[in-house]
Design a protein around this motif. Sequence first.
Motif, PDB file in Angstrom:
ATOM      1  N   SER A 127     -21.138  -0.503 -16.573  1.00 11.90           N
ATOM      2  CA  SER A 127     -20.098   0.665 -16.474  1.00 11.90           C
ATOM      3  C   SER A 127     -18.905  -0.052 -16.001  1.00 11.90           C
ATOM      4  CB  SER A 127     -20.705   1.818 -15.556  1.00 11.90           C
ATOM      5  OG  SER A 127     -20.526   1.399 -14.247  1.00 11.90           O
ATOM      6  N   HIS A 128     -17.893   0.776 -16.118  1.00 10.36           N
ATOM      7  CA  HIS A 128     -16.489   0.104 -15.478  1.00 10.36           C
ATOM      8  C   HIS A 128     -16.424  -0.239 -14.129  1.00 10.36           C
ATOM      9  CE1 HIS A 128     -11.975  -0.313 -15.194  1.00 10.36           C
ATOM     10  NE2 HIS A 128     -12.312   0.378 -14.012  1.00 10.36           N
ATOM     11  N   ASP A 129     -17.212   0.770 -13.411  1.00 14.22           N
ATOM     12  CA  ASP A 129     -17.350   0.439 -11.944  1.00 14.22           C
ATOM     13  C   ASP A 129     -17.965  -0.595 -11.445  1.00 14.22           C
ATOM     14  OD1 ASP A 129     -15.387   2.445 -11.352  1.00 14.22           O
ATOM     15  OD2 ASP A 129     -17.113   3.996 -10.994  1.00 14.22           O
ATOM     16  N   THR A 145     -13.389  -4.633 -19.922  1.00 10.69           N
ATOM     17  CA  THR A 145     -13.300  -3.014 -19.706  1.00 10.69           C
ATOM     18  C   THR A 145     -11.862  -2.708 -19.927  1.00 10.69           C
ATOM     19  OG1 THR A 145     -13.742  -1.667 -17.916  1.00 10.69           O
ATOM     20  CG2 THR A 145     -12.841  -3.626 -17.384  1.00 10.69           C
ATOM     21  N   TYR A 146     -11.906  -1.526 -19.260  1.00 16.90           N
ATOM     22  CA  TYR A 146     -10.273  -0.895 -19.193  1.00 16.90           C
ATOM     23  C   TYR A 146      -9.155  -1.603 -18.383  1.00 16.90           C
ATOM     24  CZ  TYR A 146     -12.918   2.853 -21.985  1.00 16.90           C
ATOM     25  OH  TYR A 146     -13.826   3.222 -22.834  1.00 16.90           O
ATOM     26  N   GLN A 200     -17.190   5.477 -18.055  1.00 17.95           N
ATOM     27  CA  GLN A 200     -15.607   5.592 -17.880  1.00 17.95           C
ATOM     28  C   GLN A 200     -15.224   6.105 -19.186  1.00 17.95           C
ATOM     29  OE1 GLN A 200     -13.867   5.022 -15.330  1.00 17.95           O
ATOM     30  NE2 GLN A 200     -11.984   6.173 -16.266  1.00 17.95           N
TER      31      GLN A 200
END
Length: 300
Positions: A127-129, A145-146, A200
Motif C-alpha cells: 500500500s502507499h503507507d 506510488t503517488y 490509497q
Amino acid sequence: MDIRQLQYLVTLAQERHFTRAAAACNVTQPTLSGRIRQLEIELGVPIIERGKKFHGLTAEGERILVWAKKVLADCNSLRNEVAGKSAEVFGKVNIGVIPSADVATASLILDLKKSHPHAHATIQLMSHDEIHKALEDYQIDAGITYTQFSDAKKHSSFTLYEEDYRLFMPAGHRLQGVDAVEWETAVNAGAMVALSPNLQNRLMVDSTLRFLGVELDPEIEAETIPSLGGFIRAGYCAILPEFSALSLGAGIVSVPLIKPVVSHSIGMVMTKRELEPAIITSLADCAAQYKKPLIPEQAD
C-alpha cells in the motif's frame, strides 16, 4: 562499534523479543544482549528499556535505530557497488509498488535490464503507507506510488505517468462503446467490486464520490486488481485506474470517467542519500526515459 551490533539492534526492534531476535541472527540470547549492552556503553546512553522482557527502546534508542538502519542500508549498497566489474551495474534493487502500478512497472524494470543485464530486481506489492514506512526503514530502495504525498525534505521523486480512471465492465455491457461516463452514472452501472478500503487508490475514489454526494457500496473488495478480473467478466463493474486493463485480461472493456476528470501522478520515490548506489542511479536514468504503456485495444 561494529556492523554486527547494529544488525542485532535492528533485528531486536523488528522481533521485539530477545530470544527470537537471537535466533534470527544465529547467535545465543546472551551474545545478542551482551553486544547491544556493549553498544550502549560505547555510545554512553541507554538503548533498551530494561526488564525481564523486551519493553521497547528508549528515546535515545529510537534515534540510534534510525541511524543503524541507514548505516546497514549503505553497507548493503557498498557490497552491491563492488560486487562486479566497475563498468557494469550489478546488485539488487528492491522496489515497493502500489497495486494499480504493478503491471506498468514492468516497462521500467525491463529498460533497466536492457542496459544492465546483471542487475536484479525484487518487486513487492504494498500500500502507499507501507511503501513510505519501508523507505523510512530502508527495507526497499524505491517505491512506485503517488508522488503528491511525498515529503520533499526526505524524498526525491519524479513523475512516471498520470493515472486516470475508467469504468470497467464485462464485454457486451450496455455502456460499452460510449465516449465517456460520469462518475455518478458509473456507480449505478451495475453491481460493483472495488479495491480494499485501506489502499490509497480506493481512498481517492471514495473521496471523489463523496465530493459528488455519492457513496460506493461494493459487494466484493480485494487487495489486488487481478483478483477483480473474474468478477468483472461475470457481470460486475469497477472504477479503477486505466492501467488495470493490462492485468484484468480478456472479456473486459472500459470507458473514461468524466465530471470530474480525475488524474493523479504516479512516480518513483526514493529516500534522499548523499551518495546513491549505482543501481539506483541507473534505475532513475531509466525512469527519466519511461514511456507510458499503451492500453490494449478493446473489442467493439
